[in-house]
Design an enzyme around this catalytic site. Structure first.
Site, PDB file in Angstrom:
ATOM      1  N   ASP A 173       0.878  -1.160   0.000  1.00 17.90           N
ATOM      2  CA  ASP A 173       0.000   0.000   0.000  1.00 17.90           C
ATOM      3  C   ASP A 173       0.920   1.216   0.000  1.00 17.90           C
ATOM      4  O   ASP A 173       2.090   1.136   0.416  1.00 17.90           O
ATOM      5  CB  ASP A 173      -0.906  -0.006   1.229  1.00 17.90           C
ATOM      6  CG  ASP A 173      -2.150   0.843   1.037  1.00 17.90           C
ATOM      7  OD1 ASP A 173      -2.161   1.711   0.126  1.00 17.90           O
ATOM      8  OD2 ASP A 173      -3.126   0.658   1.777  1.00 17.90           O
ATOM      9  N   TRP A 174       0.412   2.351  -0.455  1.00 19.86           N
ATOM     10  CA  TRP A 174       1.283   3.507  -0.668  1.00 19.86           C
ATOM     11  C   TRP A 174       1.886   3.974   0.661  1.00 19.86           C
ATOM     12  O   TRP A 174       1.186   4.388   1.579  1.00 19.86           O
ATOM     13  CB  TRP A 174       0.506   4.617  -1.349  1.00 19.86           C
ATOM     14  CG  TRP A 174       0.700   4.634  -2.839  1.00 19.86           C
ATOM     15  CD1 TRP A 174       1.078   5.701  -3.604  1.00 19.86           C
ATOM     16  CD2 TRP A 174       0.565   3.544  -3.763  1.00 19.86           C
ATOM     17  NE1 TRP A 174       1.179   5.332  -4.935  1.00 19.86           N
ATOM     18  CE2 TRP A 174       0.871   4.015  -5.056  1.00 19.86           C
ATOM     19  CE3 TRP A 174       0.237   2.198  -3.623  1.00 19.86           C
ATOM     20  CZ2 TRP A 174       0.851   3.201  -6.185  1.00 19.86           C
ATOM     21  CZ3 TRP A 174       0.208   1.386  -4.753  1.00 19.86           C
ATOM     22  CH2 TRP A 174       0.520   1.890  -6.011  1.00 19.86           C
TER      23      TRP A 174
END
Length: 778
Positions: free
Chosen positions: A229-230
């Site tokens: 995930d970012w």
């Protein structure tokens, strides 16, 4: 390795550089070797490709795209083919914009209805989740690009999501939280998976050897790429060892250097890096679009499809005296801010810039109804207004029927923030009460991404829940209200009467260090049905303008068939559901579980033979000691119903299996009696097989890189000032009517210090952060 020849030509630094992004949305290219860059971008219910400055939380506007119903809404359609079509359309728009990887769908389980991101997830049930998510994945990938199921795994809360440790036993992990992912991986073959921010049983999901190496790659046979995930990387080398091939976004070489240094130091074998590069190259060459024919998306056609998806997903919860559908030329008052300014999507990384948007008010005014007027009724963001209340009440008196639009505003459901309760705002409840005093024909139209407490449910004539229906909400709703289409949605989650009835309510959310899943298997209907707790609306519930009859059940091996007839006067669709119940079980388990369903469209008087296929796995539970699935021998009821509480057909079958040696009722008295709101630590530890870690932060030790700004409130004046400044700006933006900005400010408070240099691309360096921490720790 498939790409050995290319990898052998790379320098160590080039190989390491491929393991993180080029920028916010693109992978790195190596031109001299002909390795192209590909683009990844958000897309759970529509393409969010940012044309300008990039961010993860929807702060900056994206290009126009079709906004389809959110996953929580689409799940109410119970329609695999619809999920496929929606995925296919979103995938086509992505390909037309040169996007190779679409970040979705989200298929985390709705452990608790307060999760702020539940609107992005399908259901409280893993079987339904896996079936619909699988359809969407296949639809997206039919365009020659990749879907990216997320967030693997147990991302059950937004509060402290980047550091919280989700403590869950192995059986619940397998049967509840991983089953949807497993179905998607094995049956729909996604090319990419996204890991979650949180820890699972002490290890960050992105570097969790059990989740990744043992289960995802070895047991399930996943052969694709795992992307963080970012900003979801903790330890880059540990992540690489757990098959995390791609870190996003770019860290300006910070973590690439960590990989190179680890290889030089002998703590990472270069073959691990080579394998990761090989897997990433396979993805790049499979979904690259620079050498493929360009496609064009028909946005008008997609809008019409978004309307149809919304029609099939709205749920009719109440319809006393058949007040719906409304009659032609009926005098109708339209009341409520959401009629004019619809709530049709969530907030955060899934925020879509819709190609077009139909408001319910505009669509109703364009219909054959006699609209006598519109009144706002209440302040959208809360607060009393006697003027708005008086105007609405006066208008209601002049109409035969009131269509009353109420729901949750944008601040209530968003990425990074959990809901505080299941209540509607007080000013809206006051409006409902005032309208009912002057008009007995009230049709409530709800908007919101999940379950709500509805104290007026037995008093109004009709309730239609639109959930978050996307850009076609106005047209779809009008068609249903007028009977041009028949409501066919059914709830993919349980609506409790009160939040206190929810099994995880004593434990949710995990406030500081850990989130204890003491309720185990008993989430959603698995708890309510087994403990016989009354609910407002049960799982699988939804009304229609017609009626259906079930008959003639036959079970042949693992095939279940029966007749379904439309006995009413209007064409409609019924969602037939199959549940399995073990009789005289020796272990603690849910009373019944969903294991099959079909959405059947029928003309008036028409009968169809419905056939549902079961597997042996459908009868199994996970034995965490043997590390395998097994069937408890004995009798099982096969039940066919229109909801989990409305069972119309039932037969009993015998299944060969084993006599259980684990999870025996006498060994787990609280779980066996479903007293899961008061599980002793000792019983939960027995289920876990280990001691529980502390639920609280250590407020004495110095803060480190894995601690958060939230924890700074317990340190010196500088830490307290930092914390309270963020809290001030959060409430300030909320007060001035900017809920999205307020939520994004709050997002920062739960960010670990290690992410600051990575999220800023090194503009605030790790050294700067370390100096700041020393100041706070003085």
């Amino acid at each position: 390795m498939k790409h050995k020849n290319i990898i052998e030509q790379m320098t160590l630094e080039e190989k390491a550089s491929l393991m993180s992004g080029k920028n916010f949305w693109n992978t790195k290219e190596i031109e001299r070797l002909g390795i192209p860059s590909i683009m990844l971008t958000d897309g759970p219910h529509g393409l969010r490709k940012q044309g300008g400055k990039a961010d993860h939380l929807g702060l900056n506007k994206s290009i126009p795209a079709t906004c389809y119903p959110t996953a929580a809404t689409l799940a109410n359609s119970w329609d695999r083919s619809l999920a496929y079509k929606v995925g296919q359309d979103i995938g086509k728009e992505a390909r037309s914009e040169k996007v190779s990887v679409l970040l979705g769908p989200g298929l985390n389980i709705k452990r608790n209805p307060l999760c702020g991101r539940n609107f992005e997830y399908f259901s409280e049930d893993p079987f339904l989740t896996g079936e619909l998510a699988g359809g969407m994945v296949e639809g997206i990938q039919s365009n020659g690009i990749s879907a990216c199921p997320k967030h693997y795994a147990v991302n059950s809360q937004e509060h402290m999501r980047m550091t919280i440790d989700e403590i869950v036993d192995e059986r619940s992990l397998r049967e509840i939280y991983l089953t949807g992912f497993e179905k998607v991986v094995k049956e729909s073959n996604p090319y990419v998976m996204m890991s979650s921010y949180n820890k699972v049983n002490g290890e960050y999901a992105n570097e969790n050897q059990h989740l990744a190496n043992d289960i995802l790659f070895s047991e399930w046979g996943f052969d694709g790429v795992v992307v963080t995930d970012w900003g979801g990387n903790n330890d880059r080398v540990a992540g690489l060892k757990a098959h995390n091939q791609l870190e996003m976004p770019s860290t300006n070489g910070i973590t690439n250097k960590e990989i190179v240094d680890a290889i030089h130091a002998g703590t990472l074998d270069e073959s691990v890096l080579d394998e990761a590069v090989d897997q990433l190259l396979s993805l790049i060459y499979k979904v690259r679009l620079d050498d493929k024919e360009s496609v064009q998306a028909d946005y008008e056609e997609h809008h019409n499809k978004a309307v149809e998806a919304a029609r099939q997903s709205m749920v009719l919860l109440r319809n006393e005296n058949n007040v719906l559908p409304l009659n032609e030329d009926e005098k109708v008052a339209v009341i409520g801010d959401f009629a004019k300014n619809p709530r049709y999507q969530g907030a955060g990384s899934s925020l879509i810039n819709p190609y077009k948007l139909s408001s319910p008010l505009d669509s109703l005014e364009d219909s054959s109804l006699n609209i006598v007027g519109y009144a706002q009724g209440f302040k959208r963001m809360g607060g009393n207004s006697s003027k708005l209340l008086k105007e609405a009440t006066s208008l209601a008196e002049s109409a035969k029927t009131v269509i009353l639009f109420i729901g949750l505003d944008e601040s209530k459901e968003a990425e990074g923030v959990d809901r505080e309760d299941l209540k509607l705002p007080e000013n809206q409840l006051e409006l409902v009460e005032s309208i009912m005093k002057v008009n007995g024909n009230v049709v409530v139209v709800l908007a919101g991404g999940g379950a709500l407490e509805l104290p007026f449910a037995d008093s109004v004539q009709s309730i239609l829940h639109t959930y978050l229906s996307g850009q076609g909400v106005g047209e779809a709703l009008t068609d249903l209200l007028l009977g041009k289409h028949n409501p066919s949605g059914k709830l993919s989650e349980t609506f409790p009467i009160h939040y206190a009835d929810v099994p995880s309510s004593p434990y949710y959310p995990g406030d500081q260090a850990t989130s204890e899943h003491k309720e185990g298997l008993f989430i959603g209907y698995r708890y309510f049905e087994t403990a016989e707790v009354p609910v407002r609306y049960p799982f699988g519930y939804g009304l229609s303008y017609t009626t259906f009859d079930y008959s003639n059940i036959v079970i042949d091996g693992l095939t279940v068939s029966f007749d379904l007839k439309n006995t009413g006067g209007m064409a409609g669709a019924e969602i037939a559901q199959l549940y399995i119940e073990k009789t005289d079980t020796k272990i603690f388990r849910s009373k019944k579980e969903l294991k099959g369903f079909d959405k059947v469209h029928l003309m008036p008087g028409e009968t169809k033979r419905v056939k549902l296929e079961l597997t042996k796995r459908d009868f199994s539970y996970y034995n965490s000691e043997r590390k395998d699935w097994e069937i408890e021998s004995g009798k099982y009821k096969i039940q066919i119903g229109s909801s989990i509480q409305e069972i119309h057909l039932e037969e009993t079958v015998d299944m060969d299996g084993v006599s259980p040696s684990v999870f025996l009722k006498h060994e787990f008295p609280h779980y066996s009696s479903v007293k899961v709101k008061d599980i002793p630590d000792t019983e939960f530890e027995k289920l876990l097989g280990k001691r529980l870690p502390s639920t609280k932060w250590n407020r004495i030790d110095d803060l480190g890189m894995n601690d958060t700004i939230n924890q700074a409130q317990y340190k010196n004046w500088l830490g307290k000032m930092l914390y309270h400044s963020i809290i001030f700006f959060h409430f300030f933006f909320k007060k001035i009517g900017k809920p999205l900005t307020a939520n994004n400010v709050y997002f920062v408070i739960n960010m670990p210090f290690r992410q600051i240099d990575r999220f800023t691309g090194g503009k605030i360096s790790r050294k700067n952060v370390e100096v700041f921490l020393r100041w706070i720790n003085r």
